[in-house]
Design an enzyme around this catalytic site. Sequence first.
Site, PDB file in Angstrom:
ATOM      1  N   TYR A  54       0.867  -1.285   0.031  1.00 21.68           N
ATOM      2  CA  TYR A  54       0.039   0.012  -0.161  1.00 21.68           C
ATOM      3  C   TYR A  54       0.897   1.270  -0.030  1.00 21.68           C
ATOM      4  O   TYR A  54       1.488   1.435   1.008  1.00 21.68           O
ATOM      5  CB  TYR A  54      -0.952   0.075   1.117  1.00 21.68           C
ATOM      6  CG  TYR A  54      -2.122  -1.049   1.294  1.00 21.68           C
ATOM      7  CD1 TYR A  54      -2.135  -1.898   0.202  1.00 21.68           C
ATOM      8  CD2 TYR A  54      -2.592  -1.498   2.347  1.00 21.68           C
ATOM      9  CE1 TYR A  54      -2.996  -3.047   0.214  1.00 21.68           C
ATOM     10  CE2 TYR A  54      -3.398  -2.306   2.420  1.00 21.68           C
ATOM     11  CZ  TYR A  54      -3.958  -3.172   1.446  1.00 21.68           C
ATOM     12  OH  TYR A  54      -4.778  -4.225   1.494  1.00 21.68           O
ATOM     13  N   SER A 206     -13.671  -4.401   1.322  1.00 20.83           N
ATOM     14  CA  SER A 206     -14.829  -3.798   0.313  1.00 20.83           C
ATOM     15  C   SER A 206     -16.281  -4.207   0.868  1.00 20.83           C
ATOM     16  O   SER A 206     -17.207  -4.561  -0.252  1.00 20.83           O
ATOM     17  CB  SER A 206     -14.588  -3.903  -1.195  1.00 20.83           C
ATOM     18  OG  SER A 206     -15.225  -3.129  -1.985  1.00 20.83           O
ATOM     19  N   GLY A 285     -12.192   1.630   5.639  1.00 18.85           N
ATOM     20  CA  GLY A 285     -11.230   2.694   5.422  1.00 18.85           C
ATOM     21  C   GLY A 285     -11.980   4.023   5.555  1.00 18.85           C
ATOM     22  O   GLY A 285     -13.260   4.033   5.870  1.00 18.85           O
ATOM     23  N   GLN A 291     -16.058   9.618   8.997  1.00 20.39           N
ATOM     24  CA  GLN A 291     -16.642   8.422   8.184  1.00 20.39           C
ATOM     25  C   GLN A 291     -16.343   7.154   9.259  1.00 20.39           C
ATOM     26  O   GLN A 291     -17.136   6.281   9.088  1.00 20.39           O
ATOM     27  CB  GLN A 291     -15.816   8.059   7.115  1.00 20.39           C
ATOM     28  CG  GLN A 291     -16.268   9.251   5.796  1.00 20.39           C
ATOM     29  CD  GLN A 291     -15.337   9.055   4.637  1.00 20.39           C
ATOM     30  OE1 GLN A 291     -14.176   8.822   4.793  1.00 20.39           O
ATOM     31  NE2 GLN A 291     -15.743   9.363   3.424  1.00 20.39           N
ATOM     32  N   GLU A 294     -19.395   6.767  11.648  1.00 23.74           N
ATOM     33  CA  GLU A 294     -20.452   6.217  10.995  1.00 23.74           C
ATOM     34  C   GLU A 294     -20.327   4.920  10.711  1.00 23.74           C
ATOM     35  O   GLU A 294     -21.428   3.968  10.833  1.00 23.74           O
ATOM     36  CB  GLU A 294     -20.586   6.966   9.559  1.00 23.74           C
ATOM     37  CG  GLU A 294     -22.114   6.941   9.036  1.00 23.74           C
ATOM     38  CD  GLU A 294     -23.164   7.159   9.830  1.00 23.74           C
ATOM     39  OE1 GLU A 294     -24.183   6.450  10.100  1.00 23.74           O
ATOM     40  OE2 GLU A 294     -23.246   8.195  10.553  1.00 23.74           O
ATOM     41  N   ASN A 295     -18.981   4.345  10.127  1.00 20.76           N
ATOM     42  CA  ASN A 295     -18.969   2.855   9.969  1.00 20.76           C
ATOM     43  C   ASN A 295     -19.031   1.917  11.095  1.00 20.76           C
ATOM     44  O   ASN A 295     -19.491   0.900  11.095  1.00 20.76           O
ATOM     45  CB  ASN A 295     -17.720   2.780   9.116  1.00 20.76           C
ATOM     46  CG  ASN A 295     -17.499   3.167   7.761  1.00 20.76           C
ATOM     47  OD1 ASN A 295     -18.723   3.488   7.183  1.00 20.76           O
ATOM     48  ND2 ASN A 295     -16.716   3.537   7.255  1.00 20.76           N
TER      49      ASN A 295
END
Length: 334
Positions: A54, A206, A285, A291, A294-295
Amino acid sequence: MDYRHLGNSGLKVSEITYGNWLTHGSQVENDVAAQCVRAALDAGITTFDTADAYANGAAEQVLGDSLKSERRESLEIFTKVYWPVGPKGVNDVGLSRKHIMEGINNSLKRLQMDYVDLYQAHRYDVETPLEETIAAFADVVRAGKALYIGVSEWSAEQLREGQKLAREAGFSIVSNQPQYSALWRVIEEKVVPTSRELGISQIVWSPMAQGVLSGKYEPGKDAPAGSRATDSKGGQDTIARFMDEQTLTAVQKLRPIAEGAGLKMSTLAIAWVLQNDNVAAALVGASRPEQVAENVKAAGVKLDAATMSAIDDALSGVVESDASKTVSPEKRPA
């Protein structure tokens, strides 16, 4: 946060795991990346996944910098080896003994840690005898540089043979890291049943289908500015398979289902993968700290049978379930 065992091991991981693919070291500034990691810790996430490939090592470095003040024993750190790294010479790729041994040492330097909790084969290497790969992983474990071994995107047959050799070498493969979402279900037919039999969990990447299941990509409209679908550095390619009009139209049918469950579409998508009892963790991610918050709301969510059935009905005709799509490269990438 809820926690689940990784395979048949005694290791528990946060069922929402923070991954820094396509973000740290490439898409977001380091200070924002650090803020996202802080948000993950504040939300109860203790498990972090990265890889040497990465951003060609930069993602590991950013993660290490962000976590260096934390108590190491309170974290579960995952990284991977396989894809080309460094100057990308002929031995800077694959799962040879040379690359695995050099890979773990370099990853630990970048992470600024003495060991990782999970070291993963990022794909199956067709150019290295599996016996060589497994023996090298056994030596990594015996050296204390990794506590557990996992793999990523291995087929059911590869998992079976790998686990057989691993147990003969004195350890077990505890995890597989495949793509999995309500739109991409290719592991369900063969990989999941085989994994259950072998004591292997899935750490799925994903779960929102590159963001498509968030509902932000609408049929007949341009992709939002700054979204993954407009990112020419890599995101655009990975999301392309989900961007056809039929799929985007079907995904919008999930909106009332999510609202009925009191969830955002993104949270519904993550919660959906966690209903599979072979899934130990969903990788998420973030490019912004909010974010993460929220996840994490997907942790502990139980979807009833009617909701699961409604999701299946909404996505009927656009779900990919072909087990043959669980594949690794036919030759090492350059």
